[in-house]
Design a protein around this motif. Structure first.
Motif, PDB file in Angstrom:
ATOM      1  N   ALA A  61       7.036  12.094  16.669  1.00  0.00           N
ATOM      2  CA  ALA A  61       6.673  12.294  15.266  1.00  0.00           C
ATOM      3  C   ALA A  61       5.343  13.047  15.158  1.00  0.00           C
ATOM      4  O   ALA A  61       5.224  14.007  14.382  1.00  0.00           O
ATOM      5  CB  ALA A  61       6.590  10.954  14.542  1.00  0.00           C
ATOM      6  N   LYS A  62       4.365  12.614  15.928  1.00  0.00           N
ATOM      7  CA  LYS A  62       3.042  13.249  15.877  1.00  0.00           C
ATOM      8  C   LYS A  62       3.127  14.719  16.284  1.00  0.00           C
ATOM      9  O   LYS A  62       2.549  15.588  15.634  1.00  0.00           O
ATOM     10  CB  LYS A  62       2.068  12.499  16.776  1.00  0.00           C
ATOM     11  CG  LYS A  62       0.650  12.998  16.688  1.00  0.00           C
ATOM     12  CD  LYS A  62      -0.287  12.146  17.513  1.00  0.00           C
ATOM     13  CE  LYS A  62      -1.707  12.660  17.389  1.00  0.00           C
ATOM     14  NZ  LYS A  62      -2.642  11.853  18.168  1.00  0.00           N
ATOM     15  N   ALA A  63       3.868  15.014  17.341  1.00  0.00           N
ATOM     16  CA  ALA A  63       3.991  16.388  17.829  1.00  0.00           C
ATOM     17  C   ALA A  63       4.703  17.298  16.828  1.00  0.00           C
ATOM     18  O   ALA A  63       4.499  18.512  16.835  1.00  0.00           O
ATOM     19  CB  ALA A  63       4.750  16.404  19.164  1.00  0.00           C
ATOM     20  N   ASN A  81      14.525  16.589  25.029  1.00  0.00           N
ATOM     21  CA  ASN A  81      13.480  17.080  25.937  1.00  0.00           C
ATOM     22  C   ASN A  81      12.635  18.184  25.302  1.00  0.00           C
ATOM     23  O   ASN A  81      12.301  19.173  25.939  1.00  0.00           O
ATOM     24  CB  ASN A  81      14.103  17.564  27.253  1.00  0.00           C
ATOM     25  CG  ASN A  81      14.816  16.452  27.972  1.00  0.00           C
ATOM     26  OD1 ASN A  81      14.353  15.311  27.994  1.00  0.00           O
ATOM     27  ND2 ASN A  81      15.980  16.758  28.531  1.00  0.00           N
ATOM     28  N   GLY A  82      12.323  18.009  24.014  1.00  0.00           N
ATOM     29  CA  GLY A  82      11.465  18.945  23.315  1.00  0.00           C
ATOM     30  C   GLY A  82      12.138  20.213  22.821  1.00  0.00           C
ATOM     31  O   GLY A  82      11.495  21.046  22.182  1.00  0.00           O
ATOM     32  N   GLN A  83      13.414  20.377  23.090  1.00  0.00           N
ATOM     33  CA  GLN A  83      14.144  21.577  22.690  1.00  0.00           C
ATOM     34  C   GLN A  83      15.138  21.246  21.583  1.00  0.00           C
ATOM     35  O   GLN A  83      15.764  20.181  21.595  1.00  0.00           O
ATOM     36  CB  GLN A  83      14.909  22.157  23.887  1.00  0.00           C
ATOM     37  CG  GLN A  83      14.041  22.525  25.073  1.00  0.00           C
ATOM     38  CD  GLN A  83      13.068  23.637  24.732  1.00  0.00           C
ATOM     39  OE1 GLN A  83      13.439  24.639  24.140  1.00  0.00           O
ATOM     40  NE2 GLN A  83      11.809  23.448  25.112  1.00  0.00           N
ATOM     41  N   GLY A 135      14.687   8.115  16.289  1.00  0.00           N
ATOM     42  CA  GLY A 135      14.977   8.095  17.719  1.00  0.00           C
ATOM     43  C   GLY A 135      14.511   6.780  18.317  1.00  0.00           C
ATOM     44  O   GLY A 135      14.051   5.883  17.606  1.00  0.00           O
ATOM     45  N   LEU A 136      14.632   6.663  19.627  1.00  0.00           N
ATOM     46  CA  LEU A 136      14.238   5.441  20.316  1.00  0.00           C
ATOM     47  C   LEU A 136      12.735   5.195  20.203  1.00  0.00           C
ATOM     48  O   LEU A 136      11.932   6.130  20.291  1.00  0.00           O
ATOM     49  CB  LEU A 136      14.629   5.508  21.790  1.00  0.00           C
ATOM     50  CG  LEU A 136      16.130   5.442  22.082  1.00  0.00           C
ATOM     51  CD1 LEU A 136      16.392   5.714  23.555  1.00  0.00           C
ATOM     52  CD2 LEU A 136      16.707   4.094  21.675  1.00  0.00           C
ATOM     53  N   SER A 137      12.361   3.944  20.047  1.00  0.00           N
ATOM     54  CA  SER A 137      10.959   3.558  19.859  1.00  0.00           C
ATOM     55  C   SER A 137      10.052   4.036  20.983  1.00  0.00           C
ATOM     56  O   SER A 137       8.900   4.393  20.743  1.00  0.00           O
ATOM     57  CB  SER A 137      10.833   2.041  19.736  1.00  0.00           C
ATOM     58  OG  SER A 137      11.463   1.592  18.574  1.00  0.00           O
ATOM     59  N   ASP A 138      10.559   4.054  22.224  1.00  0.00           N
ATOM     60  CA  ASP A 138       9.734   4.456  23.368  1.00  0.00           C
ATOM     61  C   ASP A 138       9.163   5.863  23.207  1.00  0.00           C
ATOM     62  O   ASP A 138       8.119   6.175  23.774  1.00  0.00           O
ATOM     63  CB  ASP A 138      10.554   4.410  24.660  1.00  0.00           C
ATOM     64  CG  ASP A 138      10.936   2.999  25.057  1.00  0.00           C
ATOM     65  OD1 ASP A 138      10.396   2.039  24.463  1.00  0.00           O
ATOM     66  OD2 ASP A 138      11.771   2.846  25.963  1.00  0.00           O
ATOM     67  N   TYR A 139       9.844   6.710  22.472  1.00  0.00           N
ATOM     68  CA  TYR A 139       9.435   8.113  22.336  1.00  0.00           C
ATOM     69  C   TYR A 139       9.025   8.476  20.916  1.00  0.00           C
ATOM     70  O   TYR A 139       8.535   9.580  20.675  1.00  0.00           O
ATOM     71  CB  TYR A 139      10.596   9.031  22.745  1.00  0.00           C
ATOM     72  CG  TYR A 139      11.219   8.685  24.068  1.00  0.00           C
ATOM     73  CD1 TYR A 139      10.642   9.101  25.259  1.00  0.00           C
ATOM     74  CD2 TYR A 139      12.387   7.928  24.133  1.00  0.00           C
ATOM     75  CE1 TYR A 139      11.216   8.769  26.483  1.00  0.00           C
ATOM     76  CE2 TYR A 139      12.970   7.601  25.351  1.00  0.00           C
ATOM     77  CZ  TYR A 139      12.374   8.030  26.517  1.00  0.00           C
ATOM     78  OH  TYR A 139      12.939   7.709  27.722  1.00  0.00           O
TER      79      TYR A 139
END
Length: 167
Positions: free
Chosen positions: A78-80, A157-159, A69-73
């Motif tokens: 990945a950690k989550a 958005n986390g889903q 995905g985009l670097s900003d996120y």
């Protein structure tokens, strides 16, 4: 890295087709050889053998999880989700090789964060003509590698959401 040789007469399993035009025009087919863990790209009658050297390194055939995905996120995503990123590749400078390996590795699950992406098909179109950024290229390769789709989970958005390339 790869080397160029003439196409052999043996039978290969087709993994994907590609067309790359950023610096030169190349079209061909990608094949994998599970016994040797290599990937071969045929361009006309020539073959470029790409050795499996840049992916995530885990032992005992453990399932690996790669976040894209985009670097900003990317790092937080990945950690989550308990995943690695291109930064964890054995050779992060050649991250595209690592992404390609993950796409063809049945032991790698891919999670893709769509946050911040305007439209996945537009991203694919940009990458197809040599424009866009790293995430556009990742989406382009995923679109071209349908054999990996059952190992990819898409998030927005986390889903969990549907694969943006299925209609």
């Amino acid at each position: 890295m790869g080397h160029l040789r003439k196409r052999p007469t043996r039978t290969w399993l087709c993994q994907a087709t590609f067309s790359y035009r950023k610096y030169w025009s190349v079209s061909g087919f990608c094949f994998s050889d599970e016994k040797q863990k290599t990937y071969t790209y045929f361009v006309g009658e020539n073959e470029i053998l790409v050795h499996n050297i840049c992916g995530l390194q885990l032992s005992n055939n453990e399932t690996k999880k790669l976040a894209l995905g985009l670097s900003d996120y990317l790092d937080d995503f990945a950690k989550a989700n308990g995943a690695e990123t291109w930064k964890n590749f054995a050779d992060p400078i050649n991250w595209k090789n690592g992404v390609n390996e993950a796409l063809f590795d049945p032991n790698t699950r891919i999670i893709f964060n769509l946050n911040g992406i305007d439209n996945p098909m537009r991203a694919v179109q940009r990458a197809a003509v040599g424009l866009g950024g790293a995430t556009d290229w990742e989406l382009y390769m995923i679109k071209q590698t349908q054999s990996a789709w059952d190992r990819i989970t898409w998030y927005l958005n986390g889903q969990v959401v549907n694969n943006p390339f299925t209609y």
